[in-house]
Design a protein around this motif. Structure first.
Motif, PDB file in Angstrom:
ATOM      1  N   LEU A  22       0.828  -1.204   0.000  1.00  0.00           N
ATOM      2  CA  LEU A  22       0.000   0.000   0.000  1.00  0.00           C
ATOM      3  C   LEU A  22       0.867   1.261   0.000  1.00  0.00           C
ATOM      4  O   LEU A  22       0.640   2.179  -0.801  1.00  0.00           O
ATOM      5  N   LEU A  23       1.859   1.312   0.876  1.00  0.00           N
ATOM      6  CA  LEU A  23       2.723   2.490   0.947  1.00  0.00           C
ATOM      7  C   LEU A  23       3.504   2.696  -0.344  1.00  0.00           C
ATOM      8  O   LEU A  23       3.624   3.823  -0.836  1.00  0.00           O
ATOM      9  N   ASN A  24       4.026   1.609  -0.908  1.00  0.00           N
ATOM     10  CA  ASN A  24       4.765   1.725  -2.169  1.00  0.00           C
ATOM     11  C   ASN A  24       3.863   2.166  -3.308  1.00  0.00           C
ATOM     12  O   ASN A  24       4.265   2.945  -4.170  1.00  0.00           O
ATOM     13  N   LEU A  25       2.622   1.659  -3.325  1.00  0.00           N
ATOM     14  CA  LEU A  25       1.665   2.073  -4.354  1.00  0.00           C
ATOM     15  C   LEU A  25       1.343   3.560  -4.233  1.00  0.00           C
ATOM     16  O   LEU A  25       1.315   4.282  -5.238  1.00  0.00           O
ATOM     17  N   LEU A  26       1.120   4.025  -3.014  1.00  0.00           N
ATOM     18  CA  LEU A  26       0.834   5.446  -2.811  1.00  0.00           C
ATOM     19  C   LEU A  26       2.034   6.313  -3.200  1.00  0.00           C
ATOM     20  O   LEU A  26       1.865   7.365  -3.823  1.00  0.00           O
ATOM     21  N   ALA A  27       3.244   5.878  -2.851  1.00  0.00           N
ATOM     22  CA  ALA A  27       4.443   6.635  -3.224  1.00  0.00           C
ATOM     23  C   ALA A  27       4.610   6.662  -4.742  1.00  0.00           C
ATOM     24  O   ALA A  27       4.951   7.706  -5.317  1.00  0.00           O
ATOM     25  N   ALA A  28       4.353   5.537  -5.397  1.00  0.00           N
ATOM     26  CA  ALA A  28       4.449   5.493  -6.860  1.00  0.00           C
ATOM     27  C   ALA A  28       3.400   6.406  -7.492  1.00  0.00           C
ATOM     28  O   ALA A  28       3.676   7.090  -8.486  1.00  0.00           O
ATOM     29  N   LEU A  29       2.214   6.436  -6.902  1.00  0.00           N
ATOM     30  CA  LEU A  29       1.164   7.331  -7.398  1.00  0.00           C
ATOM     31  C   LEU A  29       1.594   8.791  -7.261  1.00  0.00           C
ATOM     32  O   LEU A  29       1.372   9.593  -8.167  1.00  0.00           O
ATOM     33  N   MET A  30       2.232   9.116  -6.140  1.00  0.00           N
ATOM     34  CA  MET A  30       2.728  10.484  -5.953  1.00  0.00           C
ATOM     35  C   MET A  30       3.759  10.836  -7.030  1.00  0.00           C
ATOM     36  O   MET A  30       3.722  11.922  -7.603  1.00  0.00           O
ATOM     37  N   LEU A  31       4.671   9.919  -7.310  1.00  0.00           N
ATOM     38  CA  LEU A  31       5.681  10.171  -8.347  1.00  0.00           C
ATOM     39  C   LEU A  31       5.043  10.344  -9.719  1.00  0.00           C
ATOM     40  O   LEU A  31       5.436  11.224 -10.497  1.00  0.00           O
ATOM     41  N   LEU A  32       4.057   9.508 -10.029  1.00  0.00           N
ATOM     42  CA  LEU A  32       3.367   9.619 -11.313  1.00  0.00           C
ATOM     43  C   LEU A  32       2.649  10.966 -11.419  1.00  0.00           C
ATOM     44  O   LEU A  32       2.741  11.655 -12.449  1.00  0.00           O
ATOM     45  N   ILE A  67       8.558  10.516  -0.343  1.00  0.00           N
ATOM     46  CA  ILE A  67       9.751  10.170   0.441  1.00  0.00           C
ATOM     47  C   ILE A  67       9.362   9.477   1.742  1.00  0.00           C
ATOM     48  O   ILE A  67       9.892   8.420   2.084  1.00  0.00           O
ATOM     49  N   PHE A  68       8.431  10.063   2.470  1.00  0.00           N
ATOM     50  CA  PHE A  68       8.109   9.519   3.783  1.00  0.00           C
ATOM     51  C   PHE A  68       7.240   8.271   3.710  1.00  0.00           C
ATOM     52  O   PHE A  68       7.268   7.450   4.632  1.00  0.00           O
ATOM     53  N   LEU A  69       6.489   8.079   2.646  1.00  0.00           N
ATOM     54  CA  LEU A  69       5.694   6.853   2.514  1.00  0.00           C
ATOM     55  C   LEU A  69       6.558   5.613   2.342  1.00  0.00           C
ATOM     56  O   LEU A  69       6.177   4.525   2.762  1.00  0.00           O
ATOM     57  N   VAL A  70       7.727   5.751   1.724  1.00  0.00           N
ATOM     58  CA  VAL A  70       8.585   4.579   1.534  1.00  0.00           C
ATOM     59  C   VAL A  70       9.610   4.393   2.656  1.00  0.00           C
ATOM     60  O   VAL A  70      10.316   3.394   2.675  1.00  0.00           O
ATOM     61  N   LEU A  71       9.655   5.319   3.609  1.00  0.00           N
ATOM     62  CA  LEU A  71      10.633   5.210   4.684  1.00  0.00           C
ATOM     63  C   LEU A  71      10.502   3.930   5.510  1.00  0.00           C
ATOM     64  O   LEU A  71      11.515   3.275   5.794  1.00  0.00           O
ATOM     65  N   PRO A  72       9.287   3.475   5.879  1.00  0.00           N
ATOM     66  CA  PRO A  72       9.200   2.198   6.599  1.00  0.00           C
ATOM     67  C   PRO A  72       9.705   1.008   5.769  1.00  0.00           C
ATOM     68  O   PRO A  72      10.349   0.099   6.299  1.00  0.00           O
ATOM     69  N   THR A  73       9.438   1.013   4.470  1.00  0.00           N
ATOM     70  CA  THR A  73       9.911  -0.065   3.600  1.00  0.00           C
ATOM     71  C   THR A  73      11.436  -0.053   3.497  1.00  0.00           C
ATOM     72  O   THR A  73      12.081  -1.104   3.568  1.00  0.00           O
TER      73      THR A  73
END
Length: 182
Positions: A22-32, A67-73
């Protein structure tokens, strides 16, 4: 490793895998969205002399979110920048102890940052602080950052208690079954 620790590790890994996706998907959406917004802004600016109003504000917010969404990953996979000058010379037991102590200190440090950012978000919400052009409440981004920092602190705590994720997977699978790293 005892049965209770193994069960806790499996539960954490299952829940963490879903949260990671979920976090990676949201971060990827932000980048897109950042890429699309930048493209539209540049085309509008140079072809039609009409830039997107507030594009820089939106890009700043989305960049912080990504940036912060992928920090836990990043924390879970230990993908932080590290310099291992003495690593080959340390015994395995010393490395494990060092890693757990570092994770414990990082848990405390990141939790402190999360509390601080959360307090700043509460203050921004109390004062109705908004961005300059689009009047987006600045507390929203701060709460997202604080929540991501809390998840990162929790991840460091789990690494402190359970050890490395690699140790968990190696204990459950044969090395030949592991997917090769990219």
């Amino acid at each position: 490793m005892n049965t209770m620790t193994r069960t806790a590790a499996r539960l954490w890994c299952g829940g963490a895998a879903a949260l990671k996706r979920l976090l990676n998907l949201l971060a990827a959406l932000m980048l897109l969205l950042m890429m699309l917004l930048t493209t539209v802004d540049v085309l509008g600016r140079y072809l039609f002399n009409r830039p997107v109003v507030g594009a820089s504000e939106l890009i700043e917010i989305m960049l912080a979110a990504a940036i912060f969404l992928v920090l836990p990953t990043i924390t879970w996979h230990r993908e932080h920048v590290a310099v291992d000058l003495a690593e080959p010379y340390l015994p395995r037991l010393v490395r494990r102890l060092r890693d757990r102590l570092c994770h414990l200190f990082m848990t405390a440090g990141v939790a402190w940052m999360a509390m601080t950012v959360w307090k700043l978000a509460e203050r921004a919400a109390r004062y109705n602080s908004v961005t300059e052009y689009l009047a987006i409440p600045s507390a929203w981004a701060m709460y997202l950052i604080a929540a991501s920092l809390w998840l990162t602190a929790l991840t460091f705590l789990v690494l402190t208690l359970l050890g490395e994720p690699a140790e968990q997977t190696l204990a459950q699978h044969e090395p030949a079954q592991e997917a090769p790293a990219l």
